[in-house]
Design a protein around this motif. Structure first.
Motif, PDB file in Angstrom:
ATOM      1  N   THR A  80       1.117  -0.936  -0.126  1.00 17.17           N
ATOM      2  CA  THR A  80      -0.104   0.263   0.317  1.00 17.17           C
ATOM      3  C   THR A  80       0.871   0.838   0.266  1.00 17.17           C
ATOM      4  N   ALA A  81       0.400   2.398  -0.428  1.00 13.28           N
ATOM      5  CA  ALA A  81       1.027   3.583   0.021  1.00 13.28           C
ATOM      6  C   ALA A  81      -0.545   4.966  -0.147  1.00 13.28           C
ATOM      7  N   ASP A  82       0.565   6.338   0.213  1.00 16.53           N
ATOM      8  CA  ASP A  82      -0.476   7.434   0.302  1.00 16.53           C
ATOM      9  C   ASP A  82      -1.924   6.417   1.403  1.00 16.53           C
ATOM     10  N   GLU A  83      -0.767   6.588   2.674  1.00 15.62           N
ATOM     11  CA  GLU A  83      -1.588   6.017   3.652  1.00 15.62           C
ATOM     12  C   GLU A  83      -2.785   5.053   3.437  1.00 15.62           C
ATOM     13  N   ARG A 134      -4.321   4.538   0.958  1.00 12.93           N
ATOM     14  CA  ARG A 134      -5.103   4.865  -0.341  1.00 12.93           C
ATOM     15  C   ARG A 134      -4.956   4.167  -1.514  1.00 12.93           C
ATOM     16  N   ARG A 135      -3.386   3.582  -1.562  1.00 11.06           N
ATOM     17  CA  ARG A 135      -3.551   3.665  -3.025  1.00 11.06           C
ATOM     18  C   ARG A 135      -2.992   1.915  -2.591  1.00 11.06           C
ATOM     19  N   GLU A 153       0.871  -0.081 -13.720  1.00  7.78           N
ATOM     20  CA  GLU A 153       2.258   1.241 -13.818  1.00  7.78           C
ATOM     21  C   GLU A 153       2.677  -0.450 -14.576  1.00  7.78           C
ATOM     22  N   ALA A 180      -2.467   0.051  -9.217  1.00  8.77           N
ATOM     23  CA  ALA A 180      -2.573   0.388  -8.148  1.00  8.77           C
ATOM     24  C   ALA A 180      -3.993   0.597  -8.136  1.00  8.77           C
ATOM     25  N   LEU A 203      -6.764   3.080  -6.448  1.00 12.75           N
ATOM     26  CA  LEU A 203      -6.622   4.378  -5.752  1.00 12.75           C
ATOM     27  C   LEU A 203      -7.908   4.416  -4.714  1.00 12.75           C
ATOM     28  N   ASP A 245     -11.190   5.892  -1.969  1.00 13.01           N
ATOM     29  CA  ASP A 245     -11.497   7.280  -1.810  1.00 13.01           C
ATOM     30  C   ASP A 245     -11.370   7.621  -0.494  1.00 13.01           C
ATOM     31  N   ALA A 273      -8.863   5.182   3.319  1.00 12.86           N
ATOM     32  CA  ALA A 273      -7.978   3.668   3.492  1.00 12.86           C
ATOM     33  C   ALA A 273      -8.608   2.575   4.059  1.00 12.86           C
TER      34      ALA A 273
END
Ligand code: ZN
Length: 385
Positions: free
Chosen positions: A22-25, A27-28, A61, A66, A68, A70, A72
């Protein structure tokens, strides 16, 4: 590397997967496998949800996909569900695009150089200078015949470099995913497709647009085509109702009404000019000459346009020793006309008076018009005549 479940089953709506990164806390999110189609190859991404959290975009990617979100996502295991209405619509447009591009080749040998699957409408760009409406009708009919034949659409895998008889050569290396429509089309494509042409539903060709050296053809397939045809019918029915005509007769009735309106407007302008000529003469006769024998008339009106005043002013000043001033209070403006023997250059005098009052305008020696910023300034300008 994300396993792309949609490659092998484009009808898969729900799936279970493991979160691998995961990334972006949160969210990804990256999964070991997914049925979510990422924006690629001209087809838009799938919407839907992972464990109830809304998926707002899906990005290809390369090796990984990924998701995305809205919100977590914290779980290690997820249940994914794609928005099937949106996906099925994309499948109808995409399979429809393959069929349509092949139909243009079959009927007229016209190649598709690019395509776009849009949110509302989709387009293909054909490598031709022009297409006439009869050709559009012929291809539309042929495409819909192939829909009715319900031909199988199949996915197969091949080594690049083999002689695959593709509609368009692929520059990809390794394994090629080939989507074929039975006895019609073969092309390398990673998109999600229907099982048979019947599921594409109706294919509607609409607007044509010249784009550089190509012709862009707008098209709609399936339920989009039905929704569009419904909206078209509703609009046309309202027009028919307004005109009290049948739908088929509406275009001819509209053309006739437009012609009649143009004639009527021409007539109205002529009558207004005629009336202005009479009024101008009548006003001249009713205006008493001053000591020098000049007849000067100032006519004020709250609102209006100079077009209506001009013919009166012309007629008034066609008589000897005449000065006619038409004043409109809102917006503050005035028109000055003088007879040839009045000894005043209307354009010059008005221009200098307007400049002094901070207004603008001008005209010829016989007739001039202009405007000033406020109503009070009109009186100042009037004083010059
Ligand atoms: Zn494709």
């Amino acid at each position: 590397m994300t396993e792309r479940l949609y490659y092998h089953d484009s009808y898969l709506r729900e799936f279970e997967a493991r979160v691998v990164d995961t990334a972006d806390e949160g969210r990804r999110v990256y999964l070991d496998r997914t049925a979510f189609y990422p924006t690629s190859g001209g087809q838009p991404f799938d919407a839907g949800q992972l464990n109830g959290v809304r998926v707002t975009e899906v990005v290809d990617e390369g090796d990984r996909i990924a998701h995305l979100l809205d919100g977590a996502l914290t779980a290690a295991q997820v249940r994914g569900e794609i928005d099937w209405v949106r996906r099925y619509d994309h499948m109808q447009q995409h399979s429809g695009q393959h069929l349509l591009s092949a139909a243009f080749i079959e009927v007229y040998g016209m190649d598709t150089v690019s395509f776009h699957l849009g949110e509302a409408v989709s387009t293909i760009d054909l490598e031709v200078a022009a297409i006439d409406p009869d050709q559009v009708r012929a291809v539309e009919l042929r495409a819909n015949e192939i829909v009715c034949e319900n031909r199988p659409i199949a996915v197969s895998y091949h080594e690049a470099g083999e002689d695959l008889g593709l509609r368009k050569e692929s520059d990809r290396e390794g394994v090629l995913r080939v989507v074929s429509i039975d006895r019609l089309d073969r092309i390398a494509c990673g998109g999600t497709h229907l099982r048979a042409t019947g599921e594409i539903g109706p294919i509607l060709l609409r607007k044509l647009e010249k784009v550089r050296n190509t012709v862009r053809v707008e098209f709609l397939c399936g339920l989009r085509a039905v929704a569009r045809a419904r909206a078209d019918y509703d609009a046309l029915a309202r027009i028919g109702q307004t005109l009290s005509s049948s739908l088929d007769e509406a275009p001819a009735v509209v053309a006739a009404q437009m012609e009649a309106a143009r004639d009527g407007e021409k007539q109205r302008r002529k009558l207004a000019a005629d009336l202005g000529a009479y009024q101008g003469k009548e006003l001249y006769d009713a205006t008493a000459p001053d000591a020098a024998g000049r007849r000067r008339l100032v006519r004020r009106q709250a609102q209006g346009v100079f077009d209506d005043i001009r013919s009166i002013a012309q007629s008034f000043t066609a008589q000897p020793q005449a000065v006619y001033i038409g004043v409109i209070e809102d917006p503050p403006s005035l028109l000055v006309a003088v007879s040839a023997d009045a000894g005043i250059d209307a354009g010059k005098v008005l221009k200098s008076a307007l400049t002094e009052a901070g207004g603008r305008g001008g005209g010829s020696a016989r007739m001039a018009q202009g405007s000033v910023p406020t109503k009070d300034l009109l009186e100042k300008v009037l004083g010059h005549f």
